[in-house]
Design a protein around this motif. Structure first.
Motif, PDB file in Angstrom:
ATOM      1  N   PRO A 152      42.332  43.774  38.032  1.00 66.64           N
ATOM      2  CA  PRO A 152      41.846  44.671  39.095  1.00 66.64           C
ATOM      3  C   PRO A 152      42.095  46.144  38.787  1.00 66.64           C
ATOM      4  CG  PRO A 152      42.945  42.772  40.055  1.00 66.64           C
ATOM      5  CD  PRO A 152      43.212  42.717  38.579  1.00 66.64           C
TER       6      PRO A 152
ATOM      7  N   GLY B 255      47.563  37.982  47.148  1.00 68.43           N
ATOM      8  CA  GLY B 255      46.306  38.668  46.885  1.00 68.43           C
ATOM      9  C   GLY B 255      46.410  40.163  47.112  1.00 68.43           C
TER      10      GLY B 255
ATOM     11  N   SER C 102      46.082  42.626  43.887  1.00 72.14           N
ATOM     12  CA  SER C 102      44.829  43.385  43.913  1.00 72.14           C
ATOM     13  C   SER C 102      45.047  44.868  44.127  1.00 72.14           C
ATOM     14  CB  SER C 102      43.923  42.832  45.028  1.00 72.14           C
ATOM     15  OG  SER C 102      43.647  41.465  44.820  1.00 72.14           O
TER      16      SER C 102
ATOM     17  N   ALA D  67      43.268  47.585  42.207  1.00 72.30           N
ATOM     18  CA  ALA D  67      41.884  47.963  42.475  1.00 72.30           C
ATOM     19  C   ALA D  67      41.810  49.277  43.244  1.00 72.30           C
ATOM     20  CB  ALA D  67      41.180  46.850  43.252  1.00 72.30           C
TER      21      ALA D  67
ATOM     22  N   PHE E 263      38.817  46.046  46.102  1.00 72.85           N
ATOM     23  CA  PHE E 263      40.140  45.549  46.476  1.00 72.85           C
ATOM     24  C   PHE E 263      40.034  44.268  47.306  1.00 72.85           C
ATOM     25  CE2 PHE E 263      43.357  45.653  49.959  1.00 72.85           C
ATOM     26  CZ  PHE E 263      44.482  45.323  49.212  1.00 72.85           C
TER      27      PHE E 263
ATOM     28  N   SER F  27      38.833  41.409  45.257  1.00 72.98           N
ATOM     29  CA  SER F  27      39.895  40.923  44.381  1.00 72.98           C
ATOM     30  C   SER F  27      40.904  40.080  45.149  1.00 72.98           C
ATOM     31  CB  SER F  27      40.588  42.111  43.712  1.00 72.98           C
ATOM     32  OG  SER F  27      41.623  41.681  42.860  1.00 72.98           O
ATOM     33  N   VAL F  28      41.198  40.458  46.393  1.00 75.01           N
ATOM     34  CA  VAL F  28      42.107  39.655  47.219  1.00 75.01           C
ATOM     35  C   VAL F  28      41.563  38.235  47.368  1.00 75.01           C
ATOM     36  CG1 VAL F  28      43.055  39.346  49.545  1.00 75.01           C
ATOM     37  CG2 VAL F  28      43.080  41.615  48.485  1.00 75.01           C
TER      38      VAL F  28
ATOM     39  N   CYS G 283      34.231  36.925  47.069  1.00 77.47           N
ATOM     40  CA  CYS G 283      34.671  37.873  46.041  1.00 77.47           C
ATOM     41  C   CYS G 283      33.478  38.472  45.320  1.00 77.47           C
ATOM     42  CB  CYS G 283      35.595  37.158  45.060  1.00 77.47           C
ATOM     43  SG  CYS G 283      35.842  38.003  43.471  1.00 77.47           S
TER      44      CYS G 283
END
Length: 318
Positions: free
Chosen positions: A52, A172, A176, A179, A198, A201-202, A247
């Protein structure tokens, strides 16, 4: 259930470390338990924490910053990700030292097996934290403050499995955070593309850590540890698929808002195909397969990053 060290002496490796890893083969004997505490023998977590950061650094580089700045930031994120992942694992093992001794996969870790004392682990944690601080101080003031804020999430994560079925969501947030950092180190601010990256990515982390947690479902249920793997039960495959789909959608929105070219979207398409392959392949009842699929996310992250880099090179060239 007593730690294995009480039954069979000091172990020389942990259960889920790849055979023939560099720590077992090359590290000095006195340093091996500390490197295992940091998961240096299992570097997958460092890669997953790094991606990330690198995605965000590449995303912001599309329209901000120079190539030399981007390369320097990528190096700092590489070092920071692996060091702070080691620090996070060390903190997790300090907090979970009693639980780890009761779980088959984790009972050979350095603290429950008696290779490293709690005091020594705390000192090792401090050393890694110091290296991470040196890396953080290379950035602007906004990014430094943002990085410090992430420590609150890192600090509470080891306790979440005791109080919620969603510790993967807290992980997460922690994994993340890069990011946000990648964008902030260049612009000294945040923008919607970084926030969407972000959140996407979580969701990615929740999905892959759910796959990872499927390895420990039986032991976790016995010792009272909670996870999304236990929460979803037999519905874990569609749940993972839904998180992966979310995602991809959010990252696509981040790319679109950042005026990315088709090259970035090509990387995202490859990323999405890899995630779909994971969903089709993994079986929550097969622990070894779950670990293999989980580890494959290193390649998934690299595919998305390759598309972003190709986009940067194209836009810088033309």
């Amino acid at each position: 259930m007593a730690p294995l060290s009480a039954q069979a002496g000091t172990p020389d490796k942990v259960a889920d470390a790849p055979a023939g890893n560099w720590v077992d083969r090359h590290a000095p004997a006195f340093l091996r338990p500390f490197l295992r505490l940091s998961r240096a023998d299992r570097p997958i977590g460092g890669w997953l924490l790094m991606w990330p950061c690198w995605w965000s650094a590449a995303l912001v580089a599309l329209h901000h910053g120079a190539a030399s700045q981007a390369l320097w930031h990528l190096f700092l994120f590489l070092v920071g990700a692996f060091v702070m992942r080691g620090a996070g694992c060390t903190l997790n093992d300090i907090v979970d030292r009693d639980i780890d001794g009761q779980v088959e996969r984790t009972r050979l870790r350095p603290i429950p097996s008696g290779q490293v004392s709690t005091k020594a682990a705390v000192a090792w944690l401090g050393l890694q934290g110091l290296v991470g601080l040196v890396v953080l101080l290379q950035f602007n003031a906004f990014a430094i403050g943002l990085g410090i804020a992430s420590l609150a999430v890192v600090a509470v994560y080891p306790f979440m499995k005791r109080i919620t079925s969603w510790p993967q969501a807290v992980l997460g947030l922690a994994f993340s955070w890069g990011a946000l950092m990648g964008w902030a180190t260049v612009t000294a601010s945040l923008a919607l593309p970084a926030v969407l990256l972000f959140i996407g990515s979580v969701l990615w982390v929740i999905a892959y850590d759910t796959i990872y947690a499927c390895q420990d479902k039986e032991d976790d249920a016995i010792v009272g540890v909670r996870s999304t793997a236990l929460l979803f039960g037999e519905r874990v495959r569609p749940a993972v698929g839904a998180f992966y789909a979310g995602c991809v959608v959010l990252i696509a929105l981040a790319l679109a808002l950042n005026d990315a070219s088709p090259l970035s979207f090509l990387g995202l398409a490859g990323f999405a195909i890899h995630l779909a392959w994971q969903v089709m392949r993994f079986d929550h009842r097969d622990g070894a397969l779950c670990l293999e699929v989980f580890r494959s996310n290193r390649n998934a992250g690299a595919i998305l990053f390759a598309g972003l880099v190709a986009d940067c090179l194209w836009q810088w060239a033309f």
